[in-house]
Scaffold this motif. Structure first.
Motif, PDB file in Angstrom:
ATOM      1  N   ALA A 162       0.884  -1.018  -0.017  1.00 39.91           N
ATOM      2  CA  ALA A 162       0.058   0.008  -0.046  1.00 39.91           C
ATOM      3  C   ALA A 162       0.855   1.321   0.131  1.00 39.91           C
ATOM      4  CB  ALA A 162      -0.741  -0.132   1.313  1.00 39.91           C
ATOM      5  N   ALA A 163       1.998   1.234   0.738  1.00 43.74           N
ATOM      6  CA  ALA A 163       3.064   2.340   0.756  1.00 43.74           C
ATOM      7  C   ALA A 163       3.595   2.563  -0.509  1.00 43.74           C
ATOM      8  CB  ALA A 163       3.897   2.168   1.898  1.00 43.74           C
ATOM      9  N   LEU A 164       3.375   1.681  -1.265  1.00 44.41           N
ATOM     10  CA  LEU A 164       4.243   1.927  -2.686  1.00 44.41           C
ATOM     11  C   LEU A 164       3.485   2.267  -3.791  1.00 44.41           C
ATOM     12  CD1 LEU A 164       6.670  -1.384  -2.679  1.00 44.41           C
ATOM     13  CD2 LEU A 164       7.281   0.915  -2.534  1.00 44.41           C
ATOM     14  N   GLU A 165       2.061   2.578  -3.435  1.00 37.93           N
ATOM     15  CA  GLU A 165       1.265   3.094  -4.379  1.00 37.93           C
ATOM     16  C   GLU A 165       1.772   4.225  -5.257  1.00 37.93           C
ATOM     17  OE1 GLU A 165      -1.260   1.695  -5.592  1.00 37.93           O
ATOM     18  OE2 GLU A 165      -2.352   0.736  -4.069  1.00 37.93           O
ATOM     19  N   GLY A 166       1.296   3.842  -6.606  1.00 36.63           N
ATOM     20  CA  GLY A 166       1.893   4.520  -7.628  1.00 36.63           C
ATOM     21  C   GLY A 166       3.250   3.749  -8.373  1.00 36.63           C
ATOM     22  N   VAL A 167       3.481   2.899  -7.649  1.00 36.28           N
ATOM     23  CA  VAL A 167       4.470   1.884  -8.257  1.00 36.28           C
ATOM     24  C   VAL A 167       3.789   0.468  -8.131  1.00 36.28           C
ATOM     25  CG1 VAL A 167       6.759   0.677  -7.820  1.00 36.28           C
ATOM     26  CG2 VAL A 167       6.601   3.086  -7.362  1.00 36.28           C
ATOM     27  N   PRO A 168       3.627  -0.111  -9.415  1.00 37.87           N
ATOM     28  CA  PRO A 168       3.004  -1.504  -9.517  1.00 37.87           C
ATOM     29  C   PRO A 168       3.895  -2.484  -8.726  1.00 37.87           C
ATOM     30  CG  PRO A 168       2.979  -0.427 -11.491  1.00 37.87           C
ATOM     31  CD  PRO A 168       4.019   0.451 -10.872  1.00 37.87           C
ATOM     32  N   ASP A 183       1.630 -18.028  -8.444  1.00 37.57           N
ATOM     33  CA  ASP A 183       0.343 -17.292  -7.893  1.00 37.57           C
ATOM     34  C   ASP A 183       0.490 -15.894  -7.471  1.00 37.57           C
ATOM     35  OD1 ASP A 183      -1.557 -19.695  -8.174  1.00 37.57           O
ATOM     36  OD2 ASP A 183      -0.497 -20.734  -6.422  1.00 37.57           O
ATOM     37  N   VAL A 184      -0.255 -15.064  -7.888  1.00 36.99           N
ATOM     38  CA  VAL A 184      -0.363 -13.621  -7.247  1.00 36.99           C
ATOM     39  C   VAL A 184      -0.884 -13.759  -5.900  1.00 36.99           C
ATOM     40  CG1 VAL A 184      -0.925 -11.236  -7.422  1.00 36.99           C
ATOM     41  CG2 VAL A 184      -0.108 -12.826  -9.590  1.00 36.99           C
ATOM     42  N   LEU A 185      -0.214 -13.415  -4.931  1.00 32.72           N
ATOM     43  CA  LEU A 185      -0.888 -13.809  -3.436  1.00 32.72           C
ATOM     44  C   LEU A 185      -1.220 -12.261  -2.588  1.00 32.72           C
ATOM     45  CD1 LEU A 185       2.201 -15.925  -2.049  1.00 32.72           C
ATOM     46  CD2 LEU A 185      -0.024 -16.649  -3.306  1.00 32.72           C
ATOM     47  N   ALA A 186      -0.642 -11.162  -3.131  1.00 31.91           N
ATOM     48  CA  ALA A 186      -1.081  -9.743  -2.850  1.00 31.91           C
ATOM     49  C   ALA A 186      -0.602  -8.921  -3.646  1.00 31.91           C
ATOM     50  CB  ALA A 186      -0.626  -9.469  -1.431  1.00 31.91           C
ATOM     51  N   TRP A 187      -1.248  -7.475  -3.904  1.00 36.47           N
ATOM     52  CA  TRP A 187      -0.869  -6.723  -4.762  1.00 36.47           C
ATOM     53  C   TRP A 187      -1.426  -5.309  -4.261  1.00 36.47           C
ATOM     54  CZ3 TRP A 187      -4.420 -10.190  -5.386  1.00 36.47           C
ATOM     55  CH2 TRP A 187      -5.975 -10.051  -5.081  1.00 36.47           C
ATOM     56  N   ASN A 188      -0.976  -4.278  -4.880  1.00 34.23           N
ATOM     57  CA  ASN A 188      -1.323  -2.945  -4.831  1.00 34.23           C
ATOM     58  C   ASN A 188      -2.270  -2.535  -5.594  1.00 34.23           C
ATOM     59  OD1 ASN A 188       0.520  -2.037  -6.602  1.00 34.23           O
ATOM     60  ND2 ASN A 188       1.786  -1.052  -5.325  1.00 34.23           N
ATOM     61  N   GLN A 189      -2.832  -1.357  -5.712  1.00 37.54           N
ATOM     62  CA  GLN A 189      -3.999  -0.825  -6.753  1.00 37.54           C
ATOM     63  C   GLN A 189      -3.226  -0.627  -8.125  1.00 37.54           C
ATOM     64  OE1 GLN A 189      -5.884   2.235  -4.937  1.00 37.54           O
ATOM     65  NE2 GLN A 189      -6.568   1.242  -3.200  1.00 37.54           N
ATOM     66  N   THR A 190      -2.117  -0.022  -8.024  1.00 40.19           N
ATOM     67  CA  THR A 190      -1.550   0.424  -9.253  1.00 40.19           C
ATOM     68  C   THR A 190      -1.191  -0.870  -9.915  1.00 40.19           C
ATOM     69  OG1 THR A 190      -0.577   2.207  -7.973  1.00 40.19           O
ATOM     70  CG2 THR A 190       0.260   1.824 -10.267  1.00 40.19           C
ATOM     71  N   ALA A 191      -0.787  -2.013  -9.284  1.00 41.16           N
ATOM     72  CA  ALA A 191      -0.585  -3.294 -10.014  1.00 41.16           C
ATOM     73  C   ALA A 191      -1.570  -4.046 -10.614  1.00 41.16           C
ATOM     74  CB  ALA A 191       0.314  -4.133  -9.212  1.00 41.16           C
ATOM     75  N   SER A 192      -3.002  -3.800 -10.113  1.00 37.12           N
ATOM     76  CA  SER A 192      -3.960  -4.198 -10.694  1.00 37.12           C
ATOM     77  C   SER A 192      -4.618  -3.463 -11.603  1.00 37.12           C
ATOM     78  CB  SER A 192      -5.020  -4.239  -9.495  1.00 37.12           C
ATOM     79  OG  SER A 192      -6.261  -5.047  -9.896  1.00 37.12           O
ATOM     80  N   ALA A 193      -4.344  -2.074 -11.698  1.00 40.38           N
ATOM     81  CA  ALA A 193      -4.444  -1.191 -12.644  1.00 40.38           C
ATOM     82  C   ALA A 193      -3.835  -1.718 -14.154  1.00 40.38           C
ATOM     83  CB  ALA A 193      -4.533   0.195 -12.544  1.00 40.38           C
ATOM     84  N   LEU A 223      -2.334   5.515 -14.774  1.00 38.68           N
ATOM     85  CA  LEU A 223      -3.042   4.136 -14.339  1.00 38.68           C
ATOM     86  C   LEU A 223      -3.220   4.157 -12.485  1.00 38.68           C
ATOM     87  CD1 LEU A 223      -1.247   1.643 -16.259  1.00 38.68           C
ATOM     88  CD2 LEU A 223      -3.539   2.180 -16.358  1.00 38.68           C
ATOM     89  N   ALA A 224      -2.297   4.885 -11.870  1.00 33.65           N
ATOM     90  CA  ALA A 224      -2.237   4.943 -10.418  1.00 33.65           C
ATOM     91  C   ALA A 224      -3.604   5.868 -10.031  1.00 33.65           C
ATOM     92  CB  ALA A 224      -1.068   5.466  -9.816  1.00 33.65           C
ATOM     93  N   SER A 225      -3.762   6.926 -10.679  1.00 35.37           N
ATOM     94  CA  SER A 225      -5.049   7.820 -10.508  1.00 35.37           C
ATOM     95  C   SER A 225      -6.374   6.881 -10.701  1.00 35.37           C
ATOM     96  CB  SER A 225      -4.966   8.936 -11.259  1.00 35.37           C
ATOM     97  OG  SER A 225      -5.969   9.647 -11.129  1.00 35.37           O
ATOM     98  N   TRP A 226      -6.293   6.411 -11.888  1.00 42.12           N
ATOM     99  CA  TRP A 226      -7.592   5.463 -12.077  1.00 42.12           C
ATOM    100  C   TRP A 226      -7.717   4.176 -11.229  1.00 42.12           C
ATOM    101  CZ3 TRP A 226      -7.982   0.221 -13.792  1.00 42.12           C
ATOM    102  CH2 TRP A 226      -9.218  -0.147 -14.279  1.00 42.12           C
ATOM    103  N   GLY A 227      -6.734   3.633 -10.780  1.00 38.03           N
ATOM    104  CA  GLY A 227      -6.822   2.660  -9.880  1.00 38.03           C
ATOM    105  C   GLY A 227      -7.317   3.076  -8.564  1.00 38.03           C
ATOM    106  N   ALA A 228      -6.817   4.070  -8.312  1.00 42.84           N
ATOM    107  CA  ALA A 228      -7.302   4.665  -6.880  1.00 42.84           C
ATOM    108  C   ALA A 228      -8.762   5.007  -6.815  1.00 42.84           C
ATOM    109  CB  ALA A 228      -6.588   6.005  -6.436  1.00 42.84           C
TER     110      ALA A 228
END
Length: 221
Positions: free
Chosen positions: A48-54, A63-73, A205-210
């Protein structure tokens, strides 16, 4: 002897290590168990602290186990997938959209298969991994072809090109790090060259993901 064989075959460091593991006597009591899927809360906070960086965490089965919003976007809405389909091997070989997302699809597929074979060498008694290989062998001719090469690959760092449906072409650099305390869980991050069009695309993408995350949270209330 193994060193000599490696030199003759011009094996990479990863391939040599894989050969050494295969040649070791089997000792059931010392084999590692199936890879864990639990990601520590502190690592989720880091994502979460890395948001803006996928950024995302993944394991030996890809298997993808956890991710932040930017990676999902960037890579697709992983939250909308079932846990079984949050898997790079299944995405690469069974999801037609991956061939559009990755212009260098053949290279991506080769890397995924090499990483999966590396995981198979480390976890010979993992039934879920064996089932995944069997499923992909039945459903994908490309997977069968690449699996038959017996190549192993360890994802470390490099450059990846993507063709995103919202922001177009991106060229990103990636780094892959083993997590302290659980080295079989890997953290992959992606970043663009400063001042590049890809950096601007990542910001969009980071803005869109948020925004998408806020909409999901509001809908869940």
């Amino acid at each position: 002897m193994l060193d000599a064989i490696s030199r003759v075959l011009e094996l990479s460091e990863v391939e040599h290590a894989h050969l050494v593991r295969l040649a070791q006597p089997k000792r059931p009591q010392r084999r590692p168990g199936p890879p864990r899927h639990q990601v520590r809360p502190e690592i989720r906070d880091l994502l979460a602290a890395l948001e803006g960086v996928p950024a995302y965490v993944w394991g030996p089965r890809t298997d993808v186990l956890a991710w932040n919003q930017t990676a999902s976007a960037l890579f697709g809405d992983w939250a909308a997938r079932t846990s079984a389909n949050r898997n790079w091997a299944r995405i690469t070989f069974l999801d037609p959209a991956s061939r559009t997302l990755f212009p260098d699809w053949e290279a991506k597929a080769y890397d995924v298969v090499g990483q999966l074979r590396l995981g198979a060498g480390l976890h010979t008694d993992d039934p879920s991994l064996a089932s995944l290989v069997g499923e992909l062998s039945l459903k994908s001719e490309d997977f069968r072809r690449l699996w038959a090469t017996h190549d192993v690959k360890k994802k470390t760092h490099g450059i990846m090109r993507l063709s995103h449906p919202l922001v177009g072409e991106l060229t990103l650099r990636y780094e892959t790090l083993a997590l302290p305390g659980d080295p079989e869980q890997l953290l992959s991050t992606y970043h663009a060259e400063p001042g590049s069009l890809s950096e601007e695309a990542l910001r969009l993408l980071a803005s869109w993901g948020a925004d998408a995350a806020q909409e999901r949270a509001a809908a869940a209330q």
